[in-house]
Scaffold this motif. Structure first.
Motif, short mmCIF file in Angstrom:
data_model
loop_
_atom_site.label_atom_id
_atom_site.label_comp_id
_atom_site.label_asym_id
_atom_site.label_seq_id
_atom_site.Cartn_x
_atom_site.Cartn_y
_atom_site.Cartn_z
N VAL A 92 12.27 -1.80 2.72
CA VAL A 92 11.28 -2.79 2.31
C VAL A 92 11.95 -3.65 1.25
O VAL A 92 12.48 -3.11 0.29
N PRO A 93 12.01 -4.95 1.38
CA PRO A 93 11.47 -5.82 2.40
C PRO A 93 12.50 -6.25 3.45
O PRO A 93 12.17 -7.06 4.32
N ASP A 94 13.72 -5.74 3.38
CA ASP A 94 14.77 -6.22 4.28
C ASP A 94 14.44 -6.03 5.75
O ASP A 94 14.67 -6.92 6.57
N ASP A 95 13.90 -4.85 6.10
CA ASP A 95 13.57 -4.55 7.49
C ASP A 95 12.08 -4.68 7.79
O ASP A 95 11.70 -4.90 8.94
N MET A 96 11.26 -4.50 6.79
CA MET A 96 9.81 -4.52 6.98
C MET A 96 9.15 -5.01 5.69
O MET A 96 9.47 -4.52 4.60
N SER A 97 8.24 -5.96 5.81
CA SER A 97 7.47 -6.44 4.67
C SER A 97 6.17 -5.64 4.58
O SER A 97 5.62 -5.22 5.60
N VAL A 98 5.69 -5.45 3.35
CA VAL A 98 4.45 -4.69 3.14
C VAL A 98 3.60 -5.40 2.08
O VAL A 98 4.12 -5.82 1.05
N VAL A 99 2.30 -5.51 2.37
CA VAL A 99 1.33 -6.07 1.43
C VAL A 99 0.17 -5.09 1.33
O VAL A 99 -0.20 -4.45 2.32
N GLY A 100 -0.39 -4.96 0.14
CA GLY A 100 -1.55 -4.11 -0.06
C GLY A 100 -2.75 -4.91 -0.53
O GLY A 100 -2.74 -6.14 -0.50
N TYR A 101 -3.78 -4.21 -0.96
CA TYR A 101 -4.98 -4.80 -1.54
C TYR A 101 -5.31 -4.02 -2.80
O TYR A 101 -5.12 -2.81 -2.85
N ASP A 102 -5.84 -4.67 -3.78
CA ASP A 102 -6.42 -4.14 -5.01
C ASP A 102 -5.61 -4.44 -6.26
O ASP A 102 -6.15 -4.45 -7.34
N ASP A 103 -4.30 -4.62 -6.15
CA ASP A 103 -3.42 -4.76 -7.32
C ASP A 103 -3.72 -3.62 -8.30
O ASP A 103 -3.98 -3.83 -9.48
N GLN A 104 -3.67 -2.42 -7.78
CA GLN A 104 -4.02 -1.23 -8.54
C GLN A 104 -3.09 -1.05 -9.73
O GLN A 104 -1.87 -1.01 -9.56
N PRO A 105 -3.65 -0.95 -10.94
CA PRO A 105 -2.82 -0.75 -12.14
C PRO A 105 -1.96 0.51 -12.01
O PRO A 105 -2.37 1.49 -11.40
N ASP A 106 -0.80 0.44 -12.57
CA ASP A 106 0.15 1.56 -12.56
C ASP A 106 0.60 1.95 -11.16
O ASP A 106 1.06 3.06 -10.95
N LEU A 107 0.44 1.07 -10.19
CA LEU A 107 0.92 1.36 -8.84
C LEU A 107 1.64 0.15 -8.25
O LEU A 107 2.85 0.19 -8.06
N ALA A 108 0.93 -0.91 -7.99
CA ALA A 108 1.49 -2.05 -7.26
C ALA A 108 2.73 -2.65 -7.94
O ALA A 108 3.76 -2.84 -7.30
N ALA A 109 2.64 -2.91 -9.22
CA ALA A 109 3.77 -3.52 -9.93
C ALA A 109 4.88 -2.52 -10.21
O ALA A 109 6.02 -2.91 -10.46
N GLU A 110 4.57 -1.23 -10.14
CA GLU A 110 5.56 -0.19 -10.47
C GLU A 110 6.38 0.27 -9.28
O GLU A 110 7.41 0.91 -9.44
#
Length: 161
Positions: A92-110
């Motif tokens: 990720v992201p070279d072979d596969m892109s990934v997007v989530g939902y929520d912008d969960q603190p202490d997860l998404a940015a980490e």
């Protein structure tokens, strides 16, 4: 995803008839339609909003459909997708892109790479709820008030190979 050129995209949602899943899937289809991506090129799977579901759905999706991108129903599902992709040797992201939902603190940015995600506007939600309560106003007849949810672009998305 679609603006970056992805066409074979998997949507991995939570419980099929849950309001968040229904709305997120509708937005996914609207974005695909606007980009001219036929629904036949899309994969839609339902599970639960947890890490293990994201992991299992990703394993199945990669095995069957081999998408170039995944839209996970929330950031925890995206984390599960990261685990499954790493296990399969997919970068990720070279072979596969990934997007989530929520912008969960202490997860998404980490996460590494940091997860692109659709943020829930928690502060604005609180203000809206407080304003309705203070005014003695009830919610609209649908029981829903919709707010804009901005995309937080980070490093988990690239153009397809």
């Amino acid at each position: 995803m679609f603006s970056r050129g992805h066409r074979r995209v998997a949507f991995l949602g939570g419980t099929e008839h849950e309001a968040a899943t229904v709305r997120r899937l509708a937005g996914f289809f609207a974005a695909a339609d606007a980009a001219g991506v036929p629904r036949s090129e899309l994969t839609v799977e339902f599970g639960h909003y947890d890490i293990s579901s994201g992991y299992e759905l990703t394993r199945e999706s990669v095995r069957r459909a081999r998408p170039t991108a995944i839209v996970a129903g929330n950031d925890r599902m995206a984390l599960g997708a990261f685990f499954a992709l790493a296990e399969a040797g997919i970068s990720v992201p070279d072979d596969m892109s990934v997007v989530g939902y929520d912008d969960q603190p202490d997860l998404a940015a980490e996460l590494r790479p940091a997860l692109s995600t659709v943020a829930l506007p928690h502060y604005e939600m609180g203000i809206r709820a407080g304003s309705l309560l203070a005014a003695g106003t009830v919610a609209p007849s649908t029981g829903e008030t919709l707010l804009d949810c901005p995309l937080v672009e980070r490093a988990s998305v690239s153009v397809p190979r």
